[in-house]
Design an enzyme around this catalytic site. Structure first.
Site, mmCIF file in Angstrom:
data_model
loop_
_atom_site.group_PDB
_atom_site.id
_atom_site.type_symbol
_atom_site.label_atom_id
_atom_site.label_comp_id
_atom_site.label_asym_id
_atom_site.label_seq_id
_atom_site.Cartn_x
_atom_site.Cartn_y
_atom_site.Cartn_z
ATOM 1 C CB CYS A 165 -6.901 1.109 27.386
ATOM 2 S SG CYS A 165 -7.087 -0.675 27.320
ATOM 3 C CG HIS A 179 -8.974 2.576 24.270
ATOM 4 N ND1 HIS A 179 -8.099 1.767 23.575
ATOM 5 C CD2 HIS A 179 -9.591 1.785 25.176
ATOM 6 C CE1 HIS A 179 -8.184 0.549 24.057
ATOM 7 N NE2 HIS A 179 -9.077 0.527 25.024
ATOM 8 C CG ASN A 206 -9.259 -2.958 23.824
ATOM 9 O OD1 ASN A 206 -8.193 -2.369 23.711
ATOM 10 N ND2 ASN A 206 -10.002 -2.885 24.917
HETATM 11 O O1 UT7 Z 1 -9.932 -1.355 26.999
HETATM 12 C C1 UT7 Z 1 -10.299 -1.542 28.317
HETATM 13 C C2 UT7 Z 1 -11.650 -1.098 28.514
HETATM 14 N N1 UT7 Z 1 -12.589 -2.186 28.356
HETATM 15 C C3 UT7 Z 1 -13.800 -1.920 27.982
HETATM 16 O O2 UT7 Z 1 -14.104 -0.798 27.700
HETATM 17 C C4 UT7 Z 1 -14.833 -3.024 27.979
HETATM 18 C C5 UT7 Z 1 -16.160 -2.450 28.347
HETATM 19 N N2 UT7 Z 1 -17.220 -3.437 28.362
HETATM 20 C C6 UT7 Z 1 -17.720 -3.980 27.239
HETATM 21 O O3 UT7 Z 1 -17.268 -3.680 26.148
HETATM 22 C C7 UT7 Z 1 -18.915 -4.893 27.372
HETATM 23 O O4 UT7 Z 1 -19.324 -4.937 28.697
HETATM 24 C C8 UT7 Z 1 -18.640 -6.342 26.879
HETATM 25 C C9 UT7 Z 1 -18.510 -6.348 25.373
HETATM 26 C C10 UT7 Z 1 -17.374 -6.881 27.520
HETATM 27 C C11 UT7 Z 1 -19.803 -7.263 27.264
HETATM 28 O O5 UT7 Z 1 -21.019 -6.738 26.731
HETATM 29 P P1 UT7 Z 1 -22.292 -6.577 27.670
HETATM 30 O O6 UT7 Z 1 -23.385 -6.108 26.811
HETATM 31 O O7 UT7 Z 1 -21.902 -5.705 28.822
HETATM 32 O O8 UT7 Z 1 -22.559 -8.063 28.116
HETATM 33 P P2 UT7 Z 1 -22.686 -8.643 29.594
HETATM 34 O O9 UT7 Z 1 -21.353 -8.767 30.223
HETATM 35 O O10 UT7 Z 1 -23.752 -7.883 30.319
HETATM 36 O O11 UT7 Z 1 -23.232 -10.101 29.295
HETATM 37 C C12 UT7 Z 1 -24.528 -10.333 28.703
HETATM 38 C C13 UT7 Z 1 -24.697 -11.830 28.495
HETATM 39 C C14 UT7 Z 1 -24.295 -12.681 29.699
HETATM 40 O O12 UT7 Z 1 -25.181 -13.760 29.778
HETATM 41 P P3 UT7 Z 1 -26.354 -13.776 30.870
HETATM 42 O O13 UT7 Z 1 -25.676 -13.632 32.178
HETATM 43 O O14 UT7 Z 1 -27.223 -12.583 30.518
HETATM 44 O O15 UT7 Z 1 -27.003 -15.091 30.623
HETATM 45 C C15 UT7 Z 1 -22.922 -13.194 29.331
HETATM 46 O O16 UT7 Z 1 -22.630 -14.433 29.940
HETATM 47 O O17 UT7 Z 1 -23.832 -12.237 27.416
HETATM 48 C C16 UT7 Z 1 -23.045 -13.357 27.844
HETATM 49 N N3 UT7 Z 1 -21.762 -13.295 27.149
HETATM 50 C C17 UT7 Z 1 -21.566 -13.804 25.924
HETATM 51 N N4 UT7 Z 1 -22.386 -14.459 25.083
HETATM 52 C C18 UT7 Z 1 -21.872 -14.836 23.894
HETATM 53 C C19 UT7 Z 1 -20.604 -12.722 27.586
HETATM 54 N N5 UT7 Z 1 -19.652 -12.874 26.650
HETATM 55 C C20 UT7 Z 1 -20.225 -13.534 25.616
HETATM 56 C C21 UT7 Z 1 -19.750 -13.966 24.363
HETATM 57 N N6 UT7 Z 1 -20.606 -14.605 23.540
HETATM 58 N N7 UT7 Z 1 -18.481 -13.743 23.949
#
Ligand code: UT7
Length: 316
Positions: free
Chosen positions: A114, A242, A272
């Site tokens: 990215c 980005h 993305n």
């Molecule tokens: O371009 C490269 C750079 N990449 C990035 O910049 C990505 C940066 N990170 C992010 O954008 C975020 O971390 C995400 C969008 C990927 C995830 O959001 P988050 O608020 O950090 O969620 P999390 O990973 O902390 O997960 C929270 C909960 C988890 O459940 P538990 O463990 O709390 O029960 C996940 O299993 O959300 C769950 N979860 C989902 N639920 C519904 C993870 N993915 C999903 C989903 N739908 N698609």
């Protein structure tokens, strides 16, 4: 040492025809449109279909960018293709060169996920400043939907495919103002598309840690690039970051005190798109007549590597 002036002009964009909505994804994995929009800002993304390829998208974007400048393929000295998802691991830039008929041009891929477009733009500017080349076609293109695990809801909801391009040319008046960048290979494991014995992939990411990295590093690298340009935040007309996650953009804007109207956000429609996201966003505001010649633009790419880069330039 005297250096040649640099201008950045011409814009192009290409995305696949097929739209995949959050609702469609929620039929494949356990997720909801609400969760995806709330956590990322993404509503839908484009996904490469039959008969489409990374090289075709890249060439389409490149052709448009050249058309806006009035340059012909024969005027191009160098094609830099920022991509981490080539059609061929040996590189897709030669294929793009052939599709464009830019037979004089040296063409090679530059891989930095990215951050790829930001690094390619800096590389192009260096070639022009040094007087080596007159016209460089810089293309950012990625098709990460080929490389995600469509059963992994943590990653498959994030990515979309696309390509964007600009032209970097020698100019009597210099429009290239400053840049900064960095790499932290120690934390590379946080976001990988690695060779695993018999094949590559799929994309593997620790979302929370990458998020934390982004919201601290992006404001810092933008501040450093601005400092090098001898500018301050109010001097910038457009902030094109980005497009990874709307929450990251909001957090960066808040930290730097950037007015939301000066940030560009299109991840709702495209997700993305990795190396394509900055030139796609730039093409969007340029084609709408919002981005005007002479305005000051700040870009920042960040992601796998881990890597990050920012550049400040005057458009047109
Ligand atoms: O371009 C490269 C750079 N990449 C990035 O910049 C990505 C940066 N990170 C992010 O954008 C975020 O971390 C995400 C969008 C990927 C995830 O959001 P988050 O608020 O950090 O969620 P999390 O990973 O902390 O997960 C929270 C909960 C988890 O459940 P538990 O463990 O709390 O029960 C996940 O299993 O959300 C769950 N979860 C989902 N639920 C519904 C993870 N993915 C999903 C989903 N739908 N698609």
């Amino acid at each position: 040492m005297t250096t040649t002036g640099v201008r950045i002009w011409g814009y192009g964009a290409a995305v696949p025809a097929r739209r995949v909505t959050n609702e469609e994804l929620s039929r494949r994995v356990e997720t909801t449109d609400e969760w995806i929009q709330e956590r990322t800002g993404i509503r839908e993304r484009r996904v490469l279909g039959q008969g489409e390829s990374l090289a075709l998208l890249a060439a389409q974007a490149g052709e448009q960018a050249l058309a806006h400048t009035g340059l012909t393929p024969n005027d191009v000295d160098l094609i830099l293709l920022a991509t981490s998802t080539p059609d061929d691991l040996f590189g897709s830039a030669p294929q793009v060169q052939a599709l464009l008929g830019a037979t004089r041009a040296l063409a090679f891929d530059l891989t930095a996920a990215c951050s790829g477009f930001a690094f390619a733009l800096v590389t192009a500017a260096q070639f022009v400043q040094a007087g080596t080349y007159q016209n460089v076609l810089v293309i950012g293109a990625d098709v990460l939907t080929r490389w995600v695990d469509w059963g992994d809801r943590r990653t498959c909801i994030l990515f979309g495919d696309g390509a964007g391009a600009v032209v970097v040319s020698a100019s009597p008046v210099n429009h290239w103002l400053g840049w900064d960048g960095g790499t932290n290979g120690q934390d590379g494991h946080l976001l990988e598309l690695a060779y695993r014995g018999e094949h590559y992939g799929p994309v593997d990411m620790n979302g929370r840690e990458v998020y934390r990295f982004a919201v601290t590093t992006v404001p810092e690298v933008l501040a450093k690039a601005l400092h090098r340009a001898g500018l301050t935040i109010p001097d910038v007309d457009w902030w094109i970051l980005h497009q990874a996650n709307q929450r990251i953009l909001d957090a960066v804007a808040q930290r730097l005190g950037i007015p939301p109207a000066q940030t560009v956000s299109h991840m709702g429609d495209y997700g993305n798109t990795s190396a394509a996201s900055i030139p796609l966003a730039l093409a969007e505001i340029a084609s709408q007549g919002q981005l005007q010649s002479g305005q000051t633009v700040a870009i920042a790419g960040f992601g796998a590597g881990l890597s990050w880069g920012a550049a400040i330039f005057r458009w047109g």
